[in-house]
Design a protein around this motif. Structure first.
Motif, PDB file in Angstrom:
ATOM      1  N   HIS A 275      39.120  44.800  41.576  1.00 36.59           N
ATOM      2  CA  HIS A 275      39.525  43.570  40.886  1.00 36.59           C
ATOM      3  C   HIS A 275      39.064  42.063  40.491  1.00 36.59           C
ATOM      4  O   HIS A 275      38.372  41.222  41.703  1.00 36.59           O
ATOM      5  N   GLY A 276      39.183  41.988  39.293  1.00 39.89           N
ATOM      6  CA  GLY A 276      39.183  40.014  39.201  1.00 39.89           C
ATOM      7  C   GLY A 276      40.476  39.379  38.623  1.00 39.89           C
ATOM      8  O   GLY A 276      41.169  40.253  37.682  1.00 39.89           O
ATOM      9  N   ALA A 277      40.339  38.558  38.482  1.00 46.44           N
ATOM     10  CA  ALA A 277      42.210  37.730  38.553  1.00 46.44           C
ATOM     11  C   ALA A 277      41.503  35.933  37.938  1.00 46.44           C
ATOM     12  O   ALA A 277      40.632  35.595  38.222  1.00 46.44           O
ATOM     13  N   GLN A 278      42.905  35.133  37.789  1.00 46.33           N
ATOM     14  CA  GLN A 278      42.250  34.036  37.432  1.00 46.33           C
ATOM     15  C   GLN A 278      44.282  33.328  38.188  1.00 46.33           C
ATOM     16  O   GLN A 278      44.317  34.269  38.460  1.00 46.33           O
ATOM     17  N   VAL A 279      44.075  32.334  38.672  1.00 45.17           N
ATOM     18  CA  VAL A 279      45.072  31.647  38.982  1.00 45.17           C
ATOM     19  C   VAL A 279      45.205  29.934  38.694  1.00 45.17           C
ATOM     20  O   VAL A 279      43.669  29.502  37.626  1.00 45.17           O
ATOM     21  N   PRO A 280      46.537  29.372  38.435  1.00 40.80           N
ATOM     22  CA  PRO A 280      46.394  28.044  37.558  1.00 40.80           C
ATOM     23  C   PRO A 280      44.994  26.682  38.526  1.00 40.80           C
ATOM     24  O   PRO A 280      45.589  27.133  39.641  1.00 40.80           O
ATOM     25  N   ASP A 281      44.512  26.565  37.208  1.00 37.42           N
ATOM     26  CA  ASP A 281      43.384  25.209  38.161  1.00 37.42           C
ATOM     27  C   ASP A 281      43.771  24.077  38.155  1.00 37.42           C
ATOM     28  O   ASP A 281      44.829  23.726  37.685  1.00 37.42           O
ATOM     29  N   LYS A 282      44.134  23.662  40.047  1.00 38.49           N
ATOM     30  CA  LYS A 282      44.780  22.401  40.272  1.00 38.49           C
ATOM     31  C   LYS A 282      44.107  21.345  40.240  1.00 38.49           C
ATOM     32  O   LYS A 282      44.672  20.349  40.607  1.00 38.49           O
TER      33      LYS A 282
ATOM     34  N   TRP B 188      37.891  36.516  43.031  1.00 37.98           N
ATOM     35  CA  TRP B 188      37.686  37.980  43.593  1.00 37.98           C
ATOM     36  C   TRP B 188      39.618  38.484  44.151  1.00 37.98           C
ATOM     37  O   TRP B 188      40.473  37.450  44.911  1.00 37.98           O
ATOM     38  N   VAL B 189      39.844  39.471  44.126  1.00 40.13           N
ATOM     39  CA  VAL B 189      41.210  40.097  44.774  1.00 40.13           C
ATOM     40  C   VAL B 189      40.736  40.755  45.971  1.00 40.13           C
ATOM     41  O   VAL B 189      40.481  42.159  46.202  1.00 40.13           O
ATOM     42  N   LEU B 190      41.161  39.914  46.788  1.00 44.97           N
ATOM     43  CA  LEU B 190      41.093  40.205  48.086  1.00 44.97           C
ATOM     44  C   LEU B 190      42.224  40.941  48.707  1.00 44.97           C
ATOM     45  O   LEU B 190      43.648  41.277  47.880  1.00 44.97           O
ATOM     46  N   TYR B 191      42.028  41.813  49.574  1.00 46.37           N
ATOM     47  CA  TYR B 191      43.597  42.819  50.495  1.00 46.37           C
ATOM     48  C   TYR B 191      44.501  42.117  50.754  1.00 46.37           C
ATOM     49  O   TYR B 191      45.277  41.971  49.968  1.00 46.37           O
ATOM     50  N   ASP B 192      44.566  40.667  51.256  1.00 39.77           N
ATOM     51  CA  ASP B 192      45.642  39.875  51.085  1.00 39.77           C
ATOM     52  C   ASP B 192      46.260  38.446  50.273  1.00 39.77           C
ATOM     53  O   ASP B 192      47.079  38.659  50.630  1.00 39.77           O
ATOM     54  N   ARG B 193      45.217  37.850  49.510  1.00 44.52           N
ATOM     55  CA  ARG B 193      44.856  37.085  48.332  1.00 44.52           C
ATOM     56  C   ARG B 193      44.071  36.944  47.656  1.00 44.52           C
ATOM     57  O   ARG B 193      42.945  37.813  47.752  1.00 44.52           O
ATOM     58  N   GLN B 194      43.819  36.442  46.786  1.00 47.51           N
ATOM     59  CA  GLN B 194      42.788  35.898  45.661  1.00 47.51           C
ATOM     60  C   GLN B 194      42.064  35.155  46.695  1.00 47.51           C
ATOM     61  O   GLN B 194      41.992  33.528  47.436  1.00 47.51           O
ATOM     62  N   PHE B 195      40.684  35.319  46.068  1.00 54.58           N
ATOM     63  CA  PHE B 195      39.682  33.880  46.510  1.00 54.58           C
ATOM     64  C   PHE B 195      39.464  33.634  45.632  1.00 54.58           C
ATOM     65  O   PHE B 195      38.689  33.576  45.152  1.00 54.58           O
ATOM     66  N   ILE B 196      39.451  31.849  45.104  1.00 53.38           N
ATOM     67  CA  ILE B 196      39.372  31.358  44.165  1.00 53.38           C
ATOM     68  C   ILE B 196      37.950  30.780  44.860  1.00 53.38           C
ATOM     69  O   ILE B 196      37.198  30.407  45.525  1.00 53.38           O
ATOM     70  N   ASP B 197      36.988  30.864  43.568  1.00 52.62           N
ATOM     71  CA  ASP B 197      36.148  30.223  43.271  1.00 52.62           C
ATOM     72  C   ASP B 197      35.262  29.012  43.771  1.00 52.62           C
ATOM     73  O   ASP B 197      33.622  29.540  44.375  1.00 52.62           O
TER      74      ASP B 197
END
Length: 283
Positions: A84-91, A103-112
């Protein structure tokens, strides 16, 4: 003689306790194992093949650090991701759309930001070829305004390809993204605050991404053993009989894909025409 390493990630489901959904997919593990086989046939040495529960943020980061420690100018890393691909708010203010891609890894999202910070640990002159068979992955990625269930997109599937319409797509649903960010906000925000913005990261490696779709598109999980992009790439590659460059491979794969999923080619870091013009999957 240049050295080639490879790392492959395939995630069929994610931790329901972290995301509120298993996000089940059919083919990412197959994609990772298939690409591992392609890498071995090309004399790459796989340093990690991380499948589903093993595809955690710590293990992905550790694999990339290990590759960076072993490779020097002229060497190459083949990095493949299926999931899966996804997004989180840019801080940290480095994204025009105010969202960081993941990238939606098993335990958490891996941010670009994390991915590019790890690329910055590679020596100057290392080549990194990244294949990302995930949704909204044109530059891993900038916009997730479309989903397969949107009325506009459903009308475009009017359709001589019913199997493709029914195929899952590799995007974490918006409600799951929201719940996951609410639960893990402190972690995601701290990751971004601890890293330089993308435009301040000095990536000396030559990074070439060929992705499953454009930023505003979804990648099909496929109806066979592989995702649609991975399947089409393999058919085009013809077990090594393909002749041409990375740009030619991208063009041929794009020509073979349906109109609603257009693979992207994107360079970053110390982008060179020489890398783009090399024979694909060659060391």
């Amino acid at each position: 003689m240049p050295r080639g390493l490879s790392m492959h990630i395939g995630i069929n489901e994610i931790d329901e306790t972290k995301y509120g959904t298993k996000g089940e997919l059919k083919n990412p593990e197959n994609d990772a194992q298939t690409m591992e086989g392609l890498a071995k046939a090309g004399n790459f040495t796989p340093i990690a093949t991380l499948l589903t529960k093993d595809a955690t943020s710590d293990r992905v980061a550790a694999g990339l650090r290990e590759a960076a420690s072993q490779l020097s100018a002229g060497d190459i890393l083949l990095l493949t991701y299926a999931g899966h691909g996804a997004q989180v708010p840019d801080k940290n203010g480095d994204e025009p759309d105010r969202c960081d891609e993941t990238w939606v890894l098993y335990d958490r999202q891996f941010i670009d930001d994390e991915l590019h910070a790890l690329f910055a640990t590679f020596a100057e002159g290392v080549r990194i070829l990244m294949l990302s068979d995930s949704c909204h992955s044109g530059s891993v990625a900038r916009d997730i305004s479309f989903s397969l269930s949107s009325p506009e997109l459903e009308r475009t599937f009017d359709t001589n390809e019913p199997d493709q319409v029914r195929a899952r797509v590799r995007v974490l649903p918006q409600d799951a993204q929201f719940r996951n960010y609410q639960r893990e906000q402190e972690t995601y925000d701290e990751i971004q605050h601890s890293l330089p913005p993308l435009d301040q990261q000095d990536v000396k490696a030559d990074v070439l991404l060929i992705s499953g779709c454009q930023d505003n598109q979804t990648s099909s999980d496929g109806v066979g053993p592989n995702g649609l992009f991975t399947e089409t790439l393999l058919k085009t590659w013809k077990n090594g009989a393909f002749e041409g460059s990375y740009s030619t491979l991208h063009r041929r794969v794009t020509e073979a894909m349906p109109f609603y999923q257009t693979p992207n080619l994107f360079q970053s870091g110390r982008s060179t025409k020489e890398f783009l013009g090399q024979s694909p999957f060659s060391i």
